[in-house]
Enzyme design. Structure first.
Site, mmCIF file in Angstrom:
data_model
loop_
_atom_site.group_PDB
_atom_site.id
_atom_site.type_symbol
_atom_site.label_atom_id
_atom_site.label_comp_id
_atom_site.label_asym_id
_atom_site.label_seq_id
_atom_site.Cartn_x
_atom_site.Cartn_y
_atom_site.Cartn_z
ATOM 1 N N SER A 7 0.854 -1.192 0.000
ATOM 2 C CA SER A 7 0.000 0.000 0.000
ATOM 3 C C SER A 7 0.886 1.237 0.000
ATOM 4 C CB SER A 7 -0.895 0.006 1.243
ATOM 5 O OG SER A 7 -1.553 1.247 1.387
ATOM 6 N N TYR B 163 -2.289 -0.689 10.398
ATOM 7 C CA TYR B 163 -2.206 -1.056 8.979
ATOM 8 C C TYR B 163 -0.882 -0.587 8.384
ATOM 9 C CZ TYR B 163 -3.604 -1.257 4.023
ATOM 10 O OH TYR B 163 -3.682 -1.522 2.685
#
Length: 652
Positions: free
Chosen positions: A527, A540
């Site tokens: 990501s 995350y």
């Protein structure tokens, strides 16, 4: 015409029944006094429509029974082919090789099939005697080479039968070939076939049934064998493994395998070639060593790779240029095993002779059928076996779908079984010669991942790329984040990546050890949050930052094994459900929470986030797939974290 509709209906009925038709074989026809409609080569009975039938002028066909052709086999077959082409009204549709056989019978409908039960009788030692006993009103034809020779024999035998019985036979059995059934209606065809199958079921023994446990060293042997089959410019093979009670009965020993090591029918040769390999061994090393020796000798002797390997303790390995071909080979050879078993009720199996085999191996018409069945689609990852975790829906589904479109065999690995099965069904509805399967998988569980490896190797023979996409997100500030949520995110996004790499790299090492030119790939879907911090999203982001550390470390460790490891770092998937869901998507949540100052509509919020992206676009699965294809294509980079963010994150 209603008769053509009936022809299509009965063709599809039998074509969809694996007990009657394997690999689309057999042919059907309808005739009037003037014309004959017969299945054209290259069309499967199960899906045939009116365009799948060649239409021929019977006045031209009728002359072929009495015409004198050359005594030279090659020249004669060319003359026959020219006469069939001249009789064909529908140009561009090559009529079935058995067209003349259909024409020499007066009945309106003729259906020629190769039912397993029938060939259990026709490929047996006592075929002639048992046929006369079970079917006294049928015509039996000893094995004859296909083409004009077979047509002429049947033509003469039918005419002799007519003189003796005052009518033509409604059933013709062909040794080591199949059966012709003739009737003036489609319902008449069905009645005859029902009677034939009923009599055979009463005479033949029951097939072995039941599952066989998966071999404990499947992932240590089959990927190596696939690599050997695929090396030296032979093309990446798909290897499908099958084992059950029937297969085990013919692979447990060399003596058992001897019953199926010679082909029984021309179709068996067309799809599986005419020579099969048996390998025994008690450990992975000896099995792989023997396989390598036998495969290389086979290729040297015959000029192509084997299509069928039988391995004691593992089962049947079908070797295809793609998944569709591997499945066809599996179906055809499994059918041959059933034929051999049924033949035990009639004195034992009766394979084709060396001369008969050689004729089929070199026959132009059968070579044409091979070519028609082996059209290979283009694709940047054609034939590669790729696992995509978390691919039942969302971003993973998009990645898997795009890789499938590029020719890959896809394994959808996900916990969501219902959605995963639906996704795979949708994928296979549009797939070409490749295939998708679903395997229920927990990426945080080693045992579940071991099952994923075995299922993939069993279906495709190996694992060429692994896309670690499965991930979860639980946002929150330091005050809001619970230990449970933090552990949940890091277990899936960080530890899960480690466990996946641990399991899949073991299989990939087996492959690369046996093909010095092959590179495998582990690709983590990371990501932009793995490149820059993410406010109130540290669980995350931390897992993703850690994932890049794993990627770089794995890359260093696995480079000597020619396993590349890279991360792809997408930006926001603004068109995906996480952002755009009209009920609870982030755009709506951010609007309601007033997170974007001055925003009055969802579109205002969307525009705000787009403004952060120089390319003014959200990331999508197509963008990410292009990056995946790049890392698979190249062999000069590993350990990279590649941003796909529209310029929102730029690396120095």
């Amino acid at each position: 015409m209603k008769e053509i509709e009936a022809l299509i209906e009965i063709s599809r009925k039998y074509g969809a029944d694996p007990a009657m038709v394997i690999a689309g074989g057999g042919n059907t026809s309808f005739k009037t006094a003037e014309k004959l409609w017969v299945k054209a080569s290259g069309h499967a009975l199960a899906t045939i429509d009116e365009n799948g039938f060649a239409v021929l002028d019977r006045s031209r066909l009728n002359m072929m029974g009495e015409k004198k052709y050359s005594s030279d086999t090659a020249e004669r077959e060319e003359q026959v082919k020219e006469d069939l082409a001249a009789a064909c009204i529908t140009k561009g549709r090559r009529p079935s090789v058995e067209t003349s056989l259909h024409n020499c019978l007066d009945a309106a409908f003729v259906v020629h099939l190769h039912p397993t039960a029938v060939n259990g009788l026709m490929c047996s030692v006592d075929a002639a005697a048992k046929c006369a006993e079970l079917f006294p009103d049928a015509l039996y034809i000893p094995y004859t080479d296909p083409g004009y020779t077979l047509f002429k024999k049947v033509y003469d035998k039918v005419n002799a039968w007519k003189k003796e019985h005052g009518k033509e036979p409604s059933v013709i059995f062909l040794q080591n070939h199949g059966i012709f059934v003739a009737a003036d209606s489609a319902s008449g065809i069905e009645r005859i076939y029902c009677d034939v199958m009923h009599r055979l079921s009463a005479a033949e023994g029951k097939l072995p049934e039941g599952d066989v446990p998966v071999c404990g060293y499947l992932t240590e042997t089959v990927p190596a064998i696939r690599a050997i089959l695929s090396r030296s410019g032979r093309g990446l093979k798909t290897v499908k493994v099958t084992n059950n009670a029937l297969v085990s009965a013919f692979t447990s020993s060399r003596q058992d395998a001897a019953h199926v090591l010679k082909p029984f029918t021309p179709d068996g040769i067309v799809y599986c070639k005419s020579e099969f390999i048996y390998i025994d061994g008690k450990d992975p090393e000896s099995i792989v060593a023997r396989a390598e020796k036998k495969i290389e000798a086979y290729v040297e002797r015959r000029g192509h790779t084997p299509k069928v390997l039988l391995i004691g303790g593992i089962g049947l390995l079908a070797v295809g240029d793609d998944a569709r071909q591997a499945q066809t080979i599996t179906d055809v050879f499994t059918d041959a095993m059933k034929v051999a078993w049924y033949a035990r009720s009639f004195g034992g199996e009766h394979p084709m002779t060396a001369r008969q085999i050689d004729f089929i191996d070199n026959w132009e018409v059968e070579n044409y059928r091979r070519k028609v069945g082996n059209v290979r689609p283009a694709g940047r990852v054609h034939g590669r076996s790729i696992i995509v975790t978390g691919a039942a829906q969302g971003f993973g589904e998009g990645i898997a779908r795009n890789l499938l479109a590029e020719g890959a065999n896809i394994v959808v690995a996900d916990l969501n079984e219902a959605t995963g099965e639906e996704t795979v069904a949708r994928f296979n509805a549009t797939a070409g010669a490749n295939k998708a399967i679903f395997v229920k998988t927990n990426v945080a569980d080693l045992e579940s991942l071991a099952g994923l490896m075995k299922a993939t190797v069993g279906e495709f023979g190996g694992i060429d790329a692994f896309v670690s996409n499965a991930g979860v997100l639980r946002a929150g500030s330091l005050e809001e984040m619970t230990e449970k949520n933090f552990d949940f995110v890091t277990t899936i996004d960080y530890k899960g990546y480690f466990l996946c790499a641990k399991q899949v790299s073991a299989v990939m090492k087996v492959q690369t050890a046996h093909d010095p030119e092959f590179f495998a790939d582990i690709v983590q879907i990371n990501s932009k949050s793995g490149l820059v911090g993410s406010n109130k999203n540290f669980a995350y982001a931390g897992a993703k930052f850690g994932g890049i550390g794993l990627t770089q470390s794995f890359a260093l460790e696995l480079a000597p094994y020619r396993i590349k490891v890279n991360s792809i770092c997408p930006g926001n998937f603004l068109d995906g459900p996480l952002w755009s869901n009209p009920v609870n998507g982030l755009f709506l949540q951010y609007l309601q929470a007033g997170k974007v100052p001055g925003a009055k509509t969802v579109e205002d919020v969307r525009e705000y986030y787009l403004s952060k992206v120089p390319m003014h676009k959200g990331c999508n699965p197509e963008d990410v797939t292009k990056a995946i294809l790049y890392v698979i294509d190249q062999t000069g980079e590993t350990g990279q974290a590649i941003p796909v963010t529209g310029g929102q994150v730029m690396l120095a």
